[in-house]
Scaffold this active site. Structure first.
Site, PDB file in Angstrom:
ATOM      1  N   TYR A 143      -1.172  -3.694 -14.767  1.00  0.00           N
ATOM      2  CA  TYR A 143      -1.944  -3.143 -14.297  1.00  0.00           C
ATOM      3  C   TYR A 143      -3.042  -2.049 -15.262  1.00  0.00           C
ATOM      4  CZ  TYR A 143      -5.260  -0.077 -10.691  1.00  0.00           C
ATOM      5  OH  TYR A 143      -6.194   0.424 -10.697  1.00  0.00           O
ATOM      6  N   GLN A 207       4.007  17.908 -11.959  1.00  0.00           N
ATOM      7  CA  GLN A 207       3.621  16.479 -12.160  1.00  0.00           C
ATOM      8  C   GLN A 207       2.185  16.657 -10.818  1.00  0.00           C
ATOM      9  OE1 GLN A 207       5.758  16.047 -10.434  1.00  0.00           O
ATOM     10  NE2 GLN A 207       5.889  13.818  -9.638  1.00  0.00           N
TER      11      GLN A 207
HETATM   12  N1  LIG Z   1      -7.319   4.038  -4.625  1.00  0.00           N
HETATM   13  C1  LIG Z   1      -7.809   4.662  -5.786  1.00  0.00           C
HETATM   14  O1  LIG Z   1      -7.076   5.514  -5.669  1.00  0.00           O
HETATM   15  C2  LIG Z   1      -7.964   3.519  -7.254  1.00  0.00           C
HETATM   16  C3  LIG Z   1      -8.107   3.637  -8.355  1.00  0.00           C
HETATM   17  C4  LIG Z   1      -8.460   3.437  -9.335  1.00  0.00           C
HETATM   18  C5  LIG Z   1      -8.682   2.047  -9.030  1.00  0.00           C
HETATM   19  N2  LIG Z   1      -8.758   1.740  -8.222  1.00  0.00           N
HETATM   20  C6  LIG Z   1      -9.667   0.526  -8.068  1.00  0.00           C
HETATM   21  O2  LIG Z   1     -10.482   0.077  -6.752  1.00  0.00           O
HETATM   22  C7  LIG Z   1      -9.902  -1.390  -6.005  1.00  0.00           C
HETATM   23  C8  LIG Z   1      -9.594  -0.502  -5.275  1.00  0.00           C
HETATM   24  O3  LIG Z   1      -8.953  -0.202  -4.960  1.00  0.00           O
HETATM   25  P1  LIG Z   1      -8.225   0.560  -3.417  1.00  0.00           P
HETATM   26  O4  LIG Z   1      -7.651   0.920  -3.407  1.00  0.00           O
HETATM   27  O5  LIG Z   1      -8.971  -0.158  -2.200  1.00  0.00           O
HETATM   28  O6  LIG Z   1      -6.814  -1.078  -3.109  1.00  0.00           O
HETATM   29  P2  LIG Z   1      -6.139  -2.404  -1.807  1.00  0.00           P
HETATM   30  O7  LIG Z   1      -5.064  -2.698  -2.516  1.00  0.00           O
HETATM   31  O8  LIG Z   1      -6.596  -1.520  -0.319  1.00  0.00           O
HETATM   32  O9  LIG Z   1      -7.751  -3.479  -2.111  1.00  0.00           O
HETATM   33  C9  LIG Z   1      -8.079  -4.564  -3.358  1.00  0.00           C
HETATM   34  C10 LIG Z   1      -8.450  -5.431  -2.205  1.00  0.00           C
HETATM   35  O10 LIG Z   1      -7.823  -6.470  -3.024  1.00  0.00           O
HETATM   36  C11 LIG Z   1      -7.687  -8.118  -2.461  1.00  0.00           C
HETATM   37  N3  LIG Z   1      -7.861  -8.407  -4.544  1.00  0.00           N
HETATM   38  C12 LIG Z   1      -5.754  -8.014  -4.466  1.00  0.00           C
HETATM   39  N4  LIG Z   1      -5.519  -9.540  -5.724  1.00  0.00           N
HETATM   40  C13 LIG Z   1      -7.200 -10.340  -4.892  1.00  0.00           C
HETATM   41  C14 LIG Z   1      -7.474 -11.771  -5.564  1.00  0.00           C
HETATM   42  N5  LIG Z   1      -6.460 -11.660  -6.517  1.00  0.00           N
HETATM   43  N6  LIG Z   1      -8.912 -12.143  -5.432  1.00  0.00           N
HETATM   44  C15 LIG Z   1      -8.669 -11.585  -4.111  1.00  0.00           C
HETATM   45  N7  LIG Z   1      -9.304 -10.351  -3.239  1.00  0.00           N
HETATM   46  C16 LIG Z   1      -8.083 -10.122  -4.089  1.00  0.00           C
HETATM   47  C17 LIG Z   1      -6.273  -7.142  -2.015  1.00  0.00           C
HETATM   48  O11 LIG Z   1      -6.100  -7.933  -0.556  1.00  0.00           O
HETATM   49  C18 LIG Z   1      -7.297  -5.866  -0.741  1.00  0.00           C
HETATM   50  O12 LIG Z   1      -8.278  -6.527  -0.146  1.00  0.00           O
HETATM   51  C19 LIG Z   1      -9.324  -2.256  -6.916  1.00  0.00           C
HETATM   52  O13 LIG Z   1      -9.622  -2.835  -8.190  1.00  0.00           O
HETATM   53  C20 LIG Z   1      -7.905  -0.349  -7.566  1.00  0.00           C
HETATM   54  O14 LIG Z   1      -7.332  -1.354  -8.764  1.00  0.00           O
HETATM   55  C21 LIG Z   1      -8.351   1.921  -6.159  1.00  0.00           C
END
Ligand SMILES: NC(=O)c1ccc[n+]([C@@H]2O[C@H](COP(=O)([O-])OP(=O)(O)OC[C@H]3O[C@@H](n4cnc5c(N)ncnc54)[C@H](O)[C@@H]3O)[C@@H](O)[C@H]2O)c1
Length: 314
Positions: A143, A207
């Site tokens: 990641y 933490q």
């Molecule tokens: N939630 C947090 O605290 C947080 C923190 C830092 C970064 N992010 C980033 O924000 C974004 C959204 O996170 P989230 O919390 O909504 O997570 P989430 O897992 O709810 O959403 C991610 C979405 O991406 C889709 N997905 C995964 N792999 C895929 C692929 N290969 N092709 C198409 N779709 C795909 C999943 O089905 C899901 O709908 C992510 O990129 C995550 O890394 C989130």
């Protein structure tokens, strides 16, 4: 404007779709439903300006859009460690594919990066000029390094192809539509508290984490996307209010009126000891500051999980 939201059926992505439609835009949501769900966007399916397509971002996508939000990627360790090779592919091939699309159609493109690019930080709080402390071969590397490489690609496409890019480093975000079983602190604690089960704390709970309510995060996304072309980021987005994991557990027990006890388990490998955004840049460039207090945000999230659990028979 026509927007593509990759990962639009996920937790943050579905709120972003809501907001863009409310602002009068057309939204194409592309998601492979790995961690997201149709339930998160069901209320949008009849909307005349909304379209959902099943698509994996590791494959190219040919569509006509003006702007792209690239959110596709599992965000919680239990999900991204489930198939680590696919996680790296999603970040890296996904970035290459959305950048290629942006180049072809001249679209502005936003990358959902993460505070995890700082790894286990030696600088606290983390400012955008800190390069991070990441274990490149650890369990979290798929990641962390995937997201770091995606940032590299965004900046190289900018330098090489003059693309308009916006890179946001997102810190812990929470709210309704979080996955109930993703092992993330807030959802985990709320589900355990509502079921009156013991609340699992990894380590001694000292933490720290900072938690941003999803509506505040979406506001920052929209503001960053609308900045002039020369603003690229990376820019930290999060809520600087810092709480120990133990404090979070105690607030959730209080807010749910639960009888849960706190239990302590060994800390997983490479778990960051502290995490707090320095958001001075976001405050300055976006004129933005999170508005929702932790208690308020937790109350709304607890209400969502109460409904979800009662629909699923507890
Ligand atoms: N939630 C947090 O605290 C947080 C923190 C830092 C970064 N992010 C980033 O924000 C974004 C959204 O996170 P989230 O919390 O909504 O997570 P989430 O897992 O709810 O959403 C991610 C979405 O991406 C889709 N997905 C995964 N792999 C895929 C692929 N290969 N092709 C198409 N779709 C795909 C999943 O089905 C899901 O709908 C992510 O990129 C995550 O890394 C989130």
């Amino acid at each position: 404007m026509r927007y593509l939201v990759t990962g639009g059926a996920g937790f943050i992505g579905s709120h972003l779709c809501d907001r863009l439609l409310a602002d009068g835009h057309e939204v194409l949501c592309a998601d492979n439903y790995f961690t997201g769900s149709r339930q998160n966007i069901r209320h949008l399916l009849g909307h005349p300006d909304f379209e959902a397509m099943r698509h994996d971002v590791t494959f190219p996508l040919y569509v006509e859009v003006d702007r792209i939000f690239n959110l596709a990627c599992p965000a919680s360790p239990v999900h991204y460690q489930n198939d680590p090779v696919q996680t790296t592919k999603t970040s890296v091939h996904g970035a290459i594919n959305v950048l290629g699309l942006a180049k072809r159609v001249g679209a502005r493109v936003f990358q959902a990066s993460t505070s995890e690019v700082y790894g286990d930080p030696l600088v606290h709080p983390q400012t955008e000029d800190y390069w991070g402390n990441v274990n490149p071969i650890g369990l979290r590397a798929c990641y962390d390094e995937g997201k770091r490489c995606a940032e590299t690609l965004f900046f190289d496409y900018r330098r090489q192809h003059r693309l308009e890019i916006k890179v946001a480093r997102i810190f812990n975000t929470y709210g309704p539509r979080m996955h109930p079983n993703d092992g993330r602190v807030v959802s985990n604690f709320i589900v355990q508290a509502l079921n009156n089960q013991p609340i699992t704390i990894y380590g001694d709970g000292s933490q720290t984490r900072s938690f941003c309510y999803v509506d505040d995060m979406i506001e920052a996304f929209v503001r960053l996307m609308d900045t002039p072309a020369e603003v690229t980021g990376p820019i930290n987005l999060g809520n600087p209010g810092e709480y120990t994991i133990r404090e979070i557990a105690e607030i959730i027990v209080e807010e749910t009126g639960s009888s849960s006890e706190l239990v302590f388990q060994p800390l997983p490998a490479d778990d960051p000891k502290c995490r707090k955004p320095d958001i001075a840049q976001a405050e300055d460039v976006l004129d933005w500051h999170p508005a929702v207090t932790l208690r308020e945000g937790l109350a709304r999230t607890i209400a969502y999980f109460e409904t979800l659990l009662s629909n699923h028979g507890g």
